[in-house]
Design a protein around this motif. Structure first.
Motif, PDB file in Angstrom:
ATOM      1  N   PHE A  70       0.821  -1.212   0.000  1.00 54.93           N
ATOM      2  CA  PHE A  70       0.000   0.000   0.000  1.00 54.93           C
ATOM      3  C   PHE A  70       0.853   1.258   0.000  1.00 54.93           C
ATOM      4  CE2 PHE A  70       0.500   1.915   4.143  1.00 54.93           C
ATOM      5  CZ  PHE A  70       1.091   0.899   4.863  1.00 54.93           C
ATOM      6  N   HIS A 130     -13.109   1.529   5.609  1.00 52.89           N
ATOM      7  CA  HIS A 130     -14.230   0.664   5.925  1.00 52.89           C
ATOM      8  C   HIS A 130     -15.213   0.713   4.767  1.00 52.89           C
ATOM      9  CE1 HIS A 130     -18.185  -0.257   7.798  1.00 52.89           C
ATOM     10  NE2 HIS A 130     -17.461  -1.185   8.385  1.00 52.89           N
ATOM     11  N   TYR A 162      -2.468   5.541   6.427  1.00 51.27           N
ATOM     12  CA  TYR A 162      -2.588   4.088   6.331  1.00 51.27           C
ATOM     13  C   TYR A 162      -4.031   3.664   6.555  1.00 51.27           C
ATOM     14  CZ  TYR A 162      -2.276  -0.823   7.471  1.00 51.27           C
ATOM     15  OH  TYR A 162      -2.481  -2.173   7.494  1.00 51.27           O
ATOM     16  N   LYS A 163      -4.652   4.273   7.575  1.00 52.57           N
ATOM     17  CA  LYS A 163      -6.023   3.897   7.906  1.00 52.57           C
ATOM     18  C   LYS A 163      -6.968   4.225   6.748  1.00 52.57           C
ATOM     19  CE  LYS A 163      -9.157   3.962  11.735  1.00 52.57           C
ATOM     20  NZ  LYS A 163      -9.409   4.475  13.073  1.00 52.57           N
ATOM     21  N   PRO A 188     -22.652   8.330   0.237  1.00 50.30           N
ATOM     22  CA  PRO A 188     -23.022   9.372   1.195  1.00 50.30           C
ATOM     23  C   PRO A 188     -21.864   9.783   2.097  1.00 50.30           C
ATOM     24  CG  PRO A 188     -23.862   7.276   1.941  1.00 50.30           C
ATOM     25  CD  PRO A 188     -23.312   7.045   0.566  1.00 50.30           C
ATOM     26  N   ALA A 189     -20.851   8.941   2.224  1.00 43.99           N
ATOM     27  CA  ALA A 189     -19.719   9.266   3.099  1.00 43.99           C
ATOM     28  C   ALA A 189     -18.479   9.629   2.285  1.00 43.99           C
ATOM     29  CB  ALA A 189     -19.410   8.089   4.019  1.00 43.99           C
ATOM     30  N   SER A 234      -6.165   4.403   3.769  1.00 45.48           N
ATOM     31  CA  SER A 234      -5.805   3.650   2.566  1.00 45.48           C
ATOM     32  C   SER A 234      -6.551   2.315   2.510  1.00 45.48           C
ATOM     33  CB  SER A 234      -4.292   3.420   2.497  1.00 45.48           C
ATOM     34  OG  SER A 234      -3.918   2.333   3.311  1.00 45.48           O
ATOM     35  N   ARG A 275     -21.077   0.457  -0.186  1.00 43.17           N
ATOM     36  CA  ARG A 275     -20.962   1.789   0.414  1.00 43.17           C
ATOM     37  C   ARG A 275     -19.536   1.908   0.955  1.00 43.17           C
ATOM     38  NH1 ARG A 275     -23.827   1.927   5.622  1.00 43.17           N
ATOM     39  NH2 ARG A 275     -21.730   1.652   6.388  1.00 43.17           N
ATOM     40  N   ASN A 303     -16.411   9.252   9.207  1.00 44.59           N
ATOM     41  CA  ASN A 303     -15.965   7.869   9.109  1.00 44.59           C
ATOM     42  C   ASN A 303     -15.025   7.481  10.230  1.00 44.59           C
ATOM     43  OD1 ASN A 303     -17.341   7.536   6.576  1.00 44.59           O
ATOM     44  ND2 ASN A 303     -15.769   8.852   5.716  1.00 44.59           N
ATOM     45  N   LYS A 349     -22.201   6.435  12.483  1.00 45.52           N
ATOM     46  CA  LYS A 349     -22.003   5.135  11.836  1.00 45.52           C
ATOM     47  C   LYS A 349     -21.660   4.046  12.856  1.00 45.52           C
ATOM     48  CE  LYS A 349     -20.320   7.058   7.623  1.00 45.52           C
ATOM     49  NZ  LYS A 349     -20.604   6.196   6.483  1.00 45.52           N
ATOM     50  N   ASP A 365     -16.964   3.995   3.129  1.00 45.16           N
ATOM     51  CA  ASP A 365     -17.076   5.008   4.176  1.00 45.16           C
ATOM     52  C   ASP A 365     -15.800   5.825   4.277  1.00 45.16           C
ATOM     53  OD1 ASP A 365     -19.522   3.944   4.604  1.00 45.16           O
ATOM     54  OD2 ASP A 365     -18.982   2.790   6.372  1.00 45.16           O
ATOM     55  N   GLU A 366     -15.433   6.479   3.204  1.00 43.39           N
ATOM     56  CA  GLU A 366     -14.192   7.264   3.220  1.00 43.39           C
ATOM     57  C   GLU A 366     -14.158   8.121   1.965  1.00 43.39           C
ATOM     58  OE1 GLU A 366     -11.626   8.820   5.005  1.00 43.39           O
ATOM     59  OE2 GLU A 366     -11.665   6.839   5.917  1.00 43.39           O
ATOM     60  N   SER A 367     -13.502   9.262   2.061  1.00 41.33           N
ATOM     61  CA  SER A 367     -13.234  10.021   0.843  1.00 41.33           C
ATOM     62  C   SER A 367     -12.384   9.167  -0.080  1.00 41.33           C
ATOM     63  CB  SER A 367     -12.469  11.303   1.179  1.00 41.33           C
ATOM     64  OG  SER A 367     -13.300  12.188   1.869  1.00 41.33           O
ATOM     65  N   PRO A 396     -23.376  11.441   9.330  1.00 39.16           N
ATOM     66  CA  PRO A 396     -23.388  10.340   8.361  1.00 39.16           C
ATOM     67  C   PRO A 396     -22.092  10.266   7.546  1.00 39.16           C
ATOM     68  CG  PRO A 396     -24.714  12.148   7.558  1.00 39.16           C
ATOM     69  CD  PRO A 396     -24.329  12.499   8.969  1.00 39.16           C
ATOM     70  N   ALA A 397     -21.343  11.372   7.480  1.00 40.08           N
ATOM     71  CA  ALA A 397     -20.108  11.366   6.691  1.00 40.08           C
ATOM     72  C   ALA A 397     -18.871  11.341   7.582  1.00 40.08           C
ATOM     73  CB  ALA A 397     -20.064  12.592   5.780  1.00 40.08           C
TER      74      ALA A 397
END
Lengths: 578, 578
Positions: free
Chosen positions: A127, B438, B432-433, B504-505, B435, B469, A507, A537, B471-473, A504-505
């Motif tokens: 990664f 969820h 890292y997280k 949504p996230a 990357s 879905r 994370n 969440k 849950d991250e940009s 909701p956004a």
């Protein structure tokens, strides 16, 4: 045990199903790739500042080791342009070109790069390559292409020149331009023009003559071979090497020799950063090619196993007279187009190159370096693509800044500073952006249970209820922003009785943000204002339950924002009746 | 123009409303703070390796400049423990303690730190301080407290010792422990024990005697003054300075002198990194104190103006014989508790200290250094709080790793490496997280329009429709993850006809992720699978419209996931009737 072995040695998987059809397809592909690789290997060795045979050696054992350990069916491993440039830049800082120390440093670089890739692969750290964003890679490849092309002009002109930045190279070229060898220039320009024509004009011509598209493609890849043969004959038969045209000269007739990298601590320290850089850039280039080709045949690539394959290939290069290698774009595409079905095609290519190293090397004695430079220039200029600047400008100024900085700094400060700056700038810009997240005050869309931005939609609001939706994970970089935001909004609106943070956004809530939420809660409690959360969440809620935030929270956690609205807005009944 | 002036000079704002009540409150606070600051300033100068008067000088002009430019009504600026330690560490690397060069280097450090803070403030770059996460700060303060306490033991023992890491300091103490001066040890231990008792036992006693809580608080802060007076009298009247007890000695009777920092390029380069570090750590400490106190009175702090206030204070310190300063926790709390209403209290404190510098300095001639060391030890040990390790361990292993690394490296490698590692590790762990974000496969909650994780809830799904879905940009660090995720899921499920990415996230889609989405779209198109998006946020959609992603997308963008389900799931009618 057997599964572990099979995981680390993918050859055991495809080898069991190997049959006669696969064999004949792989053999045909190998012949075509071998012919293409002979001039390319010589040229990239020249670019790396090494004797021409190093390029051939770097294509033999590494390609075999990759065939055993790699997961791509089509990837062809060996010297590539950008890694050769990085090698020249790194090794040039610790040794003089043409000395034995230079070659040993290149072996050491390959060894360190291989070791680093192996470690990354074994610990499944692939990664890390993701830290190189697409625009940074695109900018780096474009700038490197320009640098490489510029560095080859000296061979076209038949003069000496050096430098690691565009300015240095151009200044050096200009200061020596008076010594230009006209015959070299003629050969160099003719070869360059011919190769450009092969690339742009030959394929339509062949297609017009009724040749199949695939054959036409392959024929155009043979252009460099034709240029090599013709210019070698011109020099050799014309006896022009006495006229100042620099030629490749004697190349030893030998299989790859057994060589040892240096384990001098000083050298290892000096080459550590370049080795990491070469590994990661080489890996990113290789995995992109491998994934693109695999997707076409619905095959899978395992990035962590790829690290092991490339690591083995580089360690192989270090012990057999090569230098750092990776999966190359052009050669892999030719391999794929020529019908290679398994990594065995790579192994057959290696055998072809070994035969060439023993039998054909005397034939390149009269090969002009200008011809090799021409093949490099034409190859790398196809990598130069400034459209990334336009595309990122239109889509995201942040990505534009990263790509512009990468191009500018690679050209003006050198490859290492260029790519490192691009990576660091991408990360800092990302952090900056998340440090001032998008947020919205929301209200109820009439007739629904949805809540939307009060500025974008016609929604119902209640002055005693402030609902803020923050569109970002809450973590240390924006924890203080959230405190300021709520403190400012509450100090503006005296009617506010309740604050709801709609999540909701969100994370993640890290420990810094948790402490900020506790601080907000305690300040709002002092002011007699309720503090509530909504739409938290699952994973975030699980985490919050391990803290004492939920015990001290003066308000509630609502499953949906509509529940919060129903309970906290005293006018809700009236509005609902409207 | 007047507004700009008022923005940069907050004094113009509060000065207009200044009245007699504010004046008398400020005067009382100033007297109390002055008495507390005299021993504290001498002690921190000792910690910084500077002559005692430097601590007093560093409290006079800086506090006045902050009164003009700062936004906090209660902050007291001057030397603080952690910044003094950082000063000793940085200056100790370029000059010998006790030399003129050492004092000049300290002035230069203050000047650079002031200049850096001013630049940050003028360009409104205060957000950079956010890169220091709460756990990293907490860990750094705890480790620094231990280092400072350890460094002061030599004064308690009356021996020589040095070192920048805990190990070095302890080793140095042990190797000199044979030279311990018993009388110094008795004074040091007695002073330390007395000060601990003042801190823990005096306040309950005073409260028991019927004293008010506020007065009891203030009386306990006067403990160091009592220790200074008593031990000075013991040495002076007993004539014990001849018995090997190190004393402060002659302190010049003078107002702050006019001094000049050095502008030697070598020195500026050597001190650049420490200056940046001191600025940011000082700023973070100061703004935390200022915000905590401001929240209690519903006042506002402007972080960017605070940078200007602290910058001016440090530049003032550089030209008046001081060293780097910042807003201190203990002194600010005393100032606040003593009833200070405006920054004028700071100005009056400065006048009090100026009087002390001229009139009272001969009185501290016999003051034992051991007493000053005792005040430092007792003050900094209250900063040591290992509970942050337990709290972060329970809440987030990632935050725990950052705080553990910060504490460990600060103690073993020194303050600069410690805090820098903490910052870098926080950022890398965050990247890292994100990357490996969820994600959840979701289905319809029967009877609603909500979609939830199939693993957590009993929901309706359709094998021909895969809804993910994330849950991250979506940005460069996880762009490849998304490609792998969808490729793997689609290659597993042959019935899949449509893939919906529920967003949504997703708060951002950068250029790398855009290219990944295009790659996913093109691969799914090849497989005859539809690719759709749902619940894309407004700002993200605005951005996507500037690219050609929406033109090439083989599917649709749905406003809600329920719309997507209604349209794409052929069994929907049947399910709805259930």
């Amino acid at each position: 045990m057997r599964n572990a072995l099979r995981r680390y040695v993918p050859m055991l998987e495809w080898g069991r199903a190997y049959d006669r059809t696969a064999l004949s397809n792989d053999l045909i592909a190998a012949v075509i790739v071998t012919i293409m690789l002979i001039p390319q290997s010589l040229a990239y060795a020249l670019l790396a500042g090494l004797p021409p045979e190093a390029g051939i050696y770097a294509s033999i054992v590494p390609i075999m080791l990759y065939a055993v350990f790699g997961t791509s069916r089509s990837l062809a491993v060996g010297p590539v342009a950008v890694v050769s440039l990085l090698t020249a830049s790194a090794v040039g800082q610790v040794a003089e070109q043409g000395t034995a120390g230079y070659a040993v440093a290149a072996l050491t670089l390959a060894f360190m790069s291989g070791g680093f890739l192996l470690v990354l692969g074994i610990f499944r750290l692939g990664f890390l390559a993701n830290f190189l964003s697409h625009p940074v890679i695109a900018g780096f490849i474009t700038a490197s292409g320009l640098l490489i092309a510029a560095s080859q002009f000296k061979h076209i002109l038949g003069i000496e020149a050096e430098g690691h930045t565009l300015l240095e190279i151009v200044a050096s070229l200009l200061s020596h331009i008076g010594q230009t060898n006209i015959l070299t220039l003629v050969i160099g320009v003719a070869a360059t023009a011919f190769l450009f024509w092969v690339r742009k004009g030959l394929k339509p011509l062949l297609l017009g003559l009724g040749l199949g598209a695939r054959m036409a493609d392959i024929a155009t890849k043979a252009g460099p071979v034709a240029a090599v043969v013709v210019t070698t004959l011109v020099i050799g038969l014309g006896g022009l090497d006495g006229a100042g045209v620099k030629i490749v000269g004697t190349v030893p007739q030998s299989l790859p020799p057994f060589t040892l990298p240096s384990f001098s601590l000083d050298l290892l320290r000096d080459l550590a950063v370049p080795a990491v850089l070469i590994s990661i850039i080489g890996f990113v280039e290789s995995i992109s090619v491998a994934q693109t080709l695999a997707a076409k045949k619905r095959q899978r690539i395992d990035p962590d196993q790829e690290l092991i394959g490339l690591g083995a290939a580089n360690i192989g290069a270090a012990f057999t007279g090569g230098y750092p290698v990776t999966g190359g774009f052009a050669r892999s595409v030719v391999n794929f187009d020529a019908g290679a079905e398994t990594p065995a095609a790579g192994a057959f290519t290696a055998i072809g190159l070994a035969i060439a190293a023993v039998a054909l090397t005397p034939l390149v004695y009269f090969l002009p370096k200008a011809t090799l430079a021409a093949t490099i220039i034409v190859a790398v200029l196809s990598l130069v693509d400034f459209s990334i600047l336009r595309k990122t400008w239109a889509y995201s100024k942040q990505d534009f800044a990263a790509v512009a900085a990468t191009i500018l700094l690679t050209l003006t400060m050198g490859v290492e500073i260029g790519v490192a700056s691009g990576v660091i700038l991408s990360i800092l810009l990302h952090l900056y952006k998340t440090s001032r997240p998008h947020f919205a005050e929301v209200g109820l869309v009439p007739g629904t249970q949805h809540f939307r931005n009060v500025l974008r939609h016609k929604v119902k609001t209640d002055p005693s209820l402030l609902t803020l939706r923050v569109d970002e994970s809450l973590y240390f970089v924006n924890a203080r922003f959230l405190e300021d935001l709520i403190q400012n909004r509450v100090s503006e609106g005296c009617e506010i009785k309740h604050v709801v943070l709609m999540c909701p956004a969100v994370n993640e809530i890290d420990f810094s943000a948790l402490e900020s939420l506790e601080a907000i809660n305690s300040r709002l409690t002092d002011l007699g204002v309720g503090f509530h959360l909504s739409e938290v969440k699952g994973p975030v809620m699980d985490r919050l339950k391990t803290s004492h935030m939920l015990d001290v929270l003066n308000g509630e956690v609502f499953l949906s924002q509509y529940d919060a609205w129903s309970k906290l807005s005293p006018r809700h009944g009236v509005n609902a009746a409207e």
